[in-house]
Structures are given as structure tokens and as C-alpha cells.
Design a protein around this motif. Sequence first.
Motif: not given
Length: 527
Positions: A458-459, A463-464, A470-471, A474-476
Motif C-alpha cells: 500500500x505504501x 508513492x506511485x 515515504x514517511x 507509510x502513514x497513509x
Amino acid sequence: MSTIAATAVPQPSAKASTREWIAVLAGMIGAFMAILNIQITNASLLDIEGGIGTGVDNGAWISTSYLIGEIVVIPLTAFFSNVFSFRRYILVNSILFPLFSIACAFAHDLGTMIVLRGLQGFAGGVLIPMAFTMILTKLPKAQQPTGLALFALSVTVAPAIGPTIGGYLTENYGWQTIFFINALPSAIMAIALALTLDKGPMRLGLLKQGDWAGIATMAIGLSALQTVLEEGNKDDWFSSPFILKLSAIAVVSLSAFIWIELTVQNPLVKLRLLKQRNFGIGVLVNVLVGFALFGSVYILPQYLGQVQRYNAEQIGNVLAWTGLPQLILIPLVPMMMKRFDVRYIGFLGIAIFAISCFMNVTLSADTAGDQFWIPNIVRAIGQAMVITPITAITTAGIAAADAAAASGLTNMLRNLGGAVGTATLGTVLTKREQFHSNIIGQSVTLSRDEVRERLTQVTNYFLSHGVSDHALAAQKATVALGSIVKRQALIMGFSDTFAVIGILLATAAVAVLFARKPSPGGGAGAH
């Protein structure tokens, strides 16, 4: 206290006249519209809340105030129809009902809407027991099953198609239109009743003999109880001082009401009728069926709206398949009642209704409108076979003089059962969602490889798709995974509510078998 005006005397002939049938059919229109309006705002609450500028939590009062008005007035109907005459009382309320309904469309704030909906419920509540009373007093015993089948259409079809009609009108013409649809049917009803009901004298002297202590304690107690039921779950029940105080008022008032009704000479509500075996069992079954009828119509739209994000019209289209088949099936029930024991018909109907609920206990994220088609058809078949035979069982052995009192008590408790059902299922849903969320949450931890792998996927997705940090991605991803867990817990909570409805219906089905077999034809006056 006499319970019914002299104008509503049972027909001595084997068949009711055309005039009597027109009166009964007009009464059915009133009962149908009154019950329809309990549920008609359910699929449209968000739109109404936006239109009058109130919060989501307060919008429930739009339905609650109507139901309070109905529940309070239903037991009063027998007394006031005797005071003002049966014809005059039903005509006045058949006119007030659409007037208050139309006035709701022009409400611009929550306070005005609550008052007008309460008044609409107070007028509409009169129409339900009076329609029931006309069946028991204007139709001979042999024709009462047909009349009861018509009443069953009102009780079961109206709640089912209420959100359908409300949703369609709201999506296409605006929420105000749902309050205008009562005008034409009410006009037809009023004209037909005016032409077919015999005039009767007013007996205002009976007001002095009125059970005013009973009326006051009942009105206060039922209003407080209904408010507790509707607001309790939102306010976390007895942790709220407001709910605690109202609960105390309800307990004291209703306890006093029961004591008064059992001790006074002319009680407002003849609770002693509950001593009759069939009436007592029939009322219990009616309460449980009311719980299921109103509860299922409450839960399914909630599921479709919260989980599947359906709009009002889409919700209505799903529920339509619970109501429409009954239009075909219910008229066939009187023929079944002539051939088979009504207790077994009632048992079978409630059992099928219960099965339809158990069919929904395995809900998943993929369960949407199409997946409810078969359970809703099954539910329609069951509901079609419930109200008519259960009402015949309940009214067997009730003297004609007690018909109005029995009608008021039965219909009030069925609606109260519906109110309890809605509140109980709302609480069950909340608690079971929390339970399942905790259980699932214990398994979804970073110590598990599949969870870390899912978060990485999911991260990378975020990102794409435009998230460069990135942080933040990752939170999303963590938030997204939390939403999935919450949604799954909510779905499992809804599954549990259907299980509760099914279990209560199974209990009702067994209770029916303990009733005595009514005499052929059923209905009031069968001793």
C-alpha cells in the motif's frame, strides 16, 4: 368506560355490504399511510438534515418525534372515538394528518420539524387502530380474514417500501416531496369515510369519567421510554445523566400507569385482556414481530449506506423486493386460513422470516444489493404469512365491545416493539463492531509478515500515485489498513444484528404454537 361508539356494531349478516367494505378500505388507506410515514424519512435523513441545517446526531429526532406521537395516541383512540364519535374522530384526524405532513415540508429548523412530525404522528396514530377496529366490528367473522389480510399489507408492506418511496422522491425531486404524498390518499380516505360512516352523537360527558391519571402517566412514560430508546446508544446509555433521568421517569410513570390500569373501574387500557391466553400470546408475538419488522427495515438501509455507500434511491430499490412480492402473496393468505390451522400458518411465516435473517449472517465486503435479492424475496414470503394469522389468533375470543381496546393495545405494543428493536439493534451493532475490531486488531500487528508485506504494498501504491514523501506514504498506508479493519468489523457487526433478529423470530414462532386454535373464520367475537 365503553370502548367503541355505537355506530360500529358487528354486522349480523353473512356478508358485509359494499358500503361497509368501502369504509374498511378507506380505513386501510389511513393505516397504510400512517405506518408508511414511520419509515419514509429513513433513507432521506441526511438530505433533510442538510435542508434544515441540523447535525447528523439530531436528525434521528425527525423519525423519533413521529413515533412518539403515534405510540402515545394509539391507546387513547378507543376513548376519544367514543367521546367525539367514531366518524367525527377519524375524519378530523384524516384531515389533520396530511396538513401536518405538508407543514413539515416548510420547516426550516429542527425544533419546528420535531413539533410538526410529532403532531403528524399524533394524527396518523389514530388511523391505525381505527382501521383495525373497523375490520373487527364492520365485517362478519367469515370475512374478517380478508380484512385482516388488508391490514397486514399496511403493517408489513408500508415499512418495507417507505424508504423506497422516500429515497426515490428525495433523489429526483427533493426531500420536501416526501411530505406531500400523503395529500391525495388522505383526501380519498376522508371523502370515502364521510360518505360511508354513520353519524354518531358526541358524548362529552365521558370526559369527566376519563382515566386522566392513566392518560398522563402513559403519555409521560411512553415519551420518556421512546426518547431513551432512540438516544441511549448515541449517549452511551446510563453514563449519560440525561438518559438516567429519563429512564427513572419512564420506570416510575409506566409502573404507576400499570398499577392504575389494573385498579381503576374504567381503565384507559384494558390490561386485563392480556390474561386471555390467545390475546396474551398474540401480543407477545406481535411485539417480537414488530421488533423484527422495524428492526430489519432499520438495519438493512444502515448497512447499504454505511458499508456499500448506497444513496437513498439505491437503498430503496433493494428494499422494494421485500415489499412488492407481498402485494401478491398476502391476498392469498385468507384462502390458506380456510384450509389450514392458522397457528401453523403463522408458525411457518415467522420461521421463513427468521430463515431470511439467518441468510444474512455471513455478510462480506462483496455483499451488496444483488446479494440481498434472494433473502429479501424469502423475507417477503415469510412476512406475507405472519400478520393475518397472528392477528386472527390474537383477536379470537375478544368480544366486540373490547375490539377497540384490543386494537389499541396490540398496535401500540407492536410499534413499541419496533422502537425497542431499532434501539437494541443499534446498540448491538455498536458493541459488536467494537468487539470484532478488537479481535481483528489483535491479529493485525507488525509482528506478522503478511501485515508488513501488505503495508509495503500500500505504501508503494501511494508513492506511485503522487505521494513523494515515504514517511507520509507509510502513514497513509497504516490509515488505509485501519479503515479496512474497521469496515470488516462493521460488516461482522451487521451480521450479528441479523442473527439477533433471527433468534427472536424463532422464539416468536415457537410461542405461536402455544395458542389455542381459533374457531373457523377467526377474528373478534369468536368465543
